[in-house]
Design an enzyme around this catalytic site. Structure first.
Site: not given
Length: 249
Positions: A54, A56, A58-59, A111, A132, A171
């Site tokens: 996805h 975001h 942090d990905h 998410h 996520d 995560h």
């Protein structure tokens, strides 16, 4: 097929997917190229692909760095407008090959509206990279999707995969997730045993679809104890209530 876990940031995981038969590797959510690239180079195999779960940061935030280091990579994902470097946008159910590996893209909103889980088969070995959407013992916050979206993603799509499918999440939230799960289903013996096992290890990946069906409250919304804990019987309402409880746990 071999999966190498690469811890990133404070609690993220990137993954290096090794296809030894074809002599190539792919990377999943390589958010910190400086950590992922040495692992890729250590395989002595050719990197060809990025799989993004996805958009975001942090990905997907490492995609451009990976492309700078390895020009010409194919970048898969579900959101052409928000995933850096995307070359191949995936629709739900899309199937393709990476070397000798068979890949199925599963659109799993909740998410985000465009999250993709990757179900990968190599003979009788099966893995799912769930980003996520599905965590070990939990699920992602509903930033863009609805409880109905997450219910469908978890309890209709992912739950239908073979129970021995290994689950690699985005995560390391497992211990906190299992503490919450025990608060709403304290008599679940499989859950208690999983919490005991996970208490003493740094990395809890992989889980499996079968373990999540037995222990993850977001995939057990038809269970009487969870209905009692939430005061609801409709499974979507149970999931929504559990998510609200987890947000405030």
């Amino acid at each position: 097929m071999k999966v190498i876990t690469v811890p990133c940031l404070s609690d993220n995981y990137a993954y290096v997917l090794v296809d030894e038969k074809a002599g190539e590797v792919s990377v999943v959510d390589p958010v910190e190229p400086d950590k992922v690239i040495p692992v890729v180079e250590g395989t002595k195999l050719k990197l060809k692909t990025i799989l993004t779960t996805h958009h975001h940061a942090d990905h997907a935030g490492g995609n451009q760095g990976m492309l700078k280091a390895f020009p010409g990579l194919t970048v898969y994902g579900g959101d052409g407008n928000r995933i850096p470097g995307l070359t191949n946008q995936l629709e739900d159910g899309a199937k393709f090959q990476l070397g000798s590996l068979s890949i199925q893209a599963m659109q799993t909103p909740g998410h985000t509206t465009s999250s993709i889980c990757y179900y990968i088969q190599d003979a009788d070995q099966r893995v799912a990279f769930t980003g996520d959407t599905l965590f070990v013992g939990g699920c992602g916050r509903l930033f863009e999707g609805s409880p109905q979206d997450m219910y469908t993603s978890l309890n209709e799509k992912l739950a239908a995969l073979p129970k021995d499918t290994s689950v690699y999440a985005g995560h390391e939230y497992t211990r906190a997730n299992l503490r919450f799960a025990l608060s709403v289903e304290p008599d679940n013996q499989a859950l208690r045993e999983k919490a005991r096992r996970c208490a003493s290890v740094d990395c809890t990946m992989p889980s499996s679809i079968g373990e999540e069906l037995a222990t993850n409250p977001f995939m057990r919304v038809n269970q009487p104890d969870l209905q009692k804990a939430t005061g609801a019987t409709d499974p979507v309402q149970v999931l929504a209530a559990i998510r609200r409880m987890k947000d405030n746990f």
